[in-house]
Design an enzyme around this catalytic site. Structure first.
Site, PDB file in Angstrom:
ATOM      1  N   ASN A  20      45.994 -19.057  -1.269  1.00  0.00           N
ATOM      2  CA  ASN A  20      46.238 -17.827  -2.836  1.00  0.00           C
ATOM      3  C   ASN A  20      46.798 -17.316  -3.337  1.00  0.00           C
ATOM      4  O   ASN A  20      47.378 -16.069  -2.480  1.00  0.00           O
ATOM      5  CB  ASN A  20      44.864 -17.678  -3.292  1.00  0.00           C
ATOM      6  CG  ASN A  20      44.570 -17.339  -3.760  1.00  0.00           C
ATOM      7  OD1 ASN A  20      45.520 -16.544  -4.688  1.00  0.00           O
ATOM      8  ND2 ASN A  20      43.574 -16.745  -4.965  1.00  0.00           N
ATOM      9  N   ASP A  80      38.040 -15.311   3.533  1.00  0.00           N
ATOM     10  CA  ASP A  80      37.259 -16.076   2.344  1.00  0.00           C
ATOM     11  C   ASP A  80      35.750 -15.046   1.131  1.00  0.00           C
ATOM     12  O   ASP A  80      35.642 -14.136   2.156  1.00  0.00           O
ATOM     13  CB  ASP A  80      36.467 -16.516   3.534  1.00  0.00           C
ATOM     14  CG  ASP A  80      35.739 -17.791   2.613  1.00  0.00           C
ATOM     15  OD1 ASP A  80      36.716 -18.615   2.152  1.00  0.00           O
ATOM     16  OD2 ASP A  80      34.909 -18.201   2.176  1.00  0.00           O
ATOM     17  N   PHE A 163      42.588 -11.488 -11.174  1.00  0.00           N
ATOM     18  CA  PHE A 163      42.520 -13.033 -11.481  1.00  0.00           C
ATOM     19  C   PHE A 163      40.968 -13.781 -10.753  1.00  0.00           C
ATOM     20  O   PHE A 163      39.561 -12.966 -10.942  1.00  0.00           O
ATOM     21  CB  PHE A 163      43.131 -13.613 -10.242  1.00  0.00           C
ATOM     22  CG  PHE A 163      42.442 -12.725  -8.749  1.00  0.00           C
ATOM     23  CD1 PHE A 163      42.876 -12.143  -7.467  1.00  0.00           C
ATOM     24  CD2 PHE A 163      41.842 -14.818  -8.048  1.00  0.00           C
ATOM     25  CE1 PHE A 163      42.236 -11.751  -6.734  1.00  0.00           C
ATOM     26  CE2 PHE A 163      41.626 -14.290  -6.377  1.00  0.00           C
ATOM     27  CZ  PHE A 163      41.957 -13.236  -5.915  1.00  0.00           C
ATOM     28  N   HIS A 191      35.600  -5.184  -3.088  1.00  0.00           N
ATOM     29  CA  HIS A 191      35.228  -6.201  -1.624  1.00  0.00           C
ATOM     30  C   HIS A 191      36.236  -6.233  -0.773  1.00  0.00           C
ATOM     31  O   HIS A 191      36.473  -5.556  -0.111  1.00  0.00           O
ATOM     32  CB  HIS A 191      34.394  -7.623  -2.013  1.00  0.00           C
ATOM     33  CG  HIS A 191      35.469  -7.812  -2.929  1.00  0.00           C
ATOM     34  ND1 HIS A 191      35.909  -7.349  -4.242  1.00  0.00           N
ATOM     35  CD2 HIS A 191      35.969  -9.388  -2.880  1.00  0.00           C
ATOM     36  CE1 HIS A 191      36.740  -9.354  -4.524  1.00  0.00           C
ATOM     37  NE2 HIS A 191      36.093  -9.237  -3.846  1.00  0.00           N
TER      38      HIS A 191
END
Ligand code: ITT
Length: 216
Positions: A20, A80, A163, A191
């Protein structure tokens, strides 16, 4: 010459185990100014795609980091992450990237979320982003760090930055979505920023990396 050699040798090289590019951009941006040089998976042709079949962000992040460290022989970090909406039983959670189906893009995932939340008001719109960062070493050892950003889901998308679910996520205490914030505002509250700050403290204590960055 010796000075240049010293600079090259003193950088810690870490492979970013993600496909990504928006994550790569955020992670590199947050670590800008530190003695860390990130390598992309493109530097390792033939690198396998790691199936994300874990039940938790931690399991998936660890699987990605450990597999890539094993394949490349380098230290690897993986992220993740995803969104949890309490009123939806923490969905989309680990399925955030494929909430509207395999291969679905950000727009489709986000529109599905808004559909599922139609009619929900007040506390039922509360949500949090979760990011688990795993670092795995070539000797098989690893460590994980988790960061959270609490907030709520707006009723319609606002803003064009960032995004994923950024256009509908308003962090607690703000009327703006992440997509309406500048990159550094998001990094301070996000986060990912919080998980990376923990990673940085660990690297600083273990490997004496250092640098200057107001975000960390
Ligand atoms: P890699 O597994 O290759 O790292 P991915 O996009 O598949 O890339 P994840 O499995 O971790 O990554 O899924 C994360 C999804 O969660 C991502 O596609 C977004 O939809 C959402 N997400 C995570 N962090 C986000 C953020 O900072 N802003 C908006 N959405 C985010």
């Amino acid at each position: 010459m010796f000075f240049t050699l010293f600079i090259i040798l003193s950088f810690m090289e870490i492979v970013l185990a993600t496909r990504n590019n928006r994550k790569v951009r955020e992670i590199s941006r947050i670590f800008r100014g530190y003695d860390v040089r990130f390598l992309s998976l493109d530097a390792f042709p033939g690198c396998p795609d790691v199936e994300e079949d874990g039940k938790t962000f931690r399991q998936n992040a660890l699987k990605k980091a450990v597999s890539i460290a094993r394949f490349t022989g380098c230290t690897a970090i993986a992220d993740d992450s995803g969104l949890e909406v309490m009123a939806l039983g923490r969905a989309p959670g680990v399925f955030s990237a494929r909430y509207a189906g395999k291969g679905a893009d950000d727009r489709k995932n986000l529109m599905k979320l808004l559909r599922e939340m139609r009619g929900l008001e007040g506390e039922d719109r509360e949500a949090r982003f979760v990011c688990c960062i795993a670092i795995a070493f070539p000797d098989g050892s690893y460590k994980t760090f988790t960061g959270y950003a609490k907030g709520e889901i707006a009723k319609k998308p606002k803003g064009f930055n960032g995004f994923g679910y950024d256009p509908v996520f308003c962090p607690a205490g703000y009327d703006l979505t992440f997509a309406q914030m500048t990159a550094s505002e998001k990094d301070r509250l996000s986060h990912r920023g919080k998980a990376l700050k923990k990673l940085y403290i660990y690297l600083k204590n273990q490997f004496f990396i250092h640098g200057r960055n107001d975000l960390l």
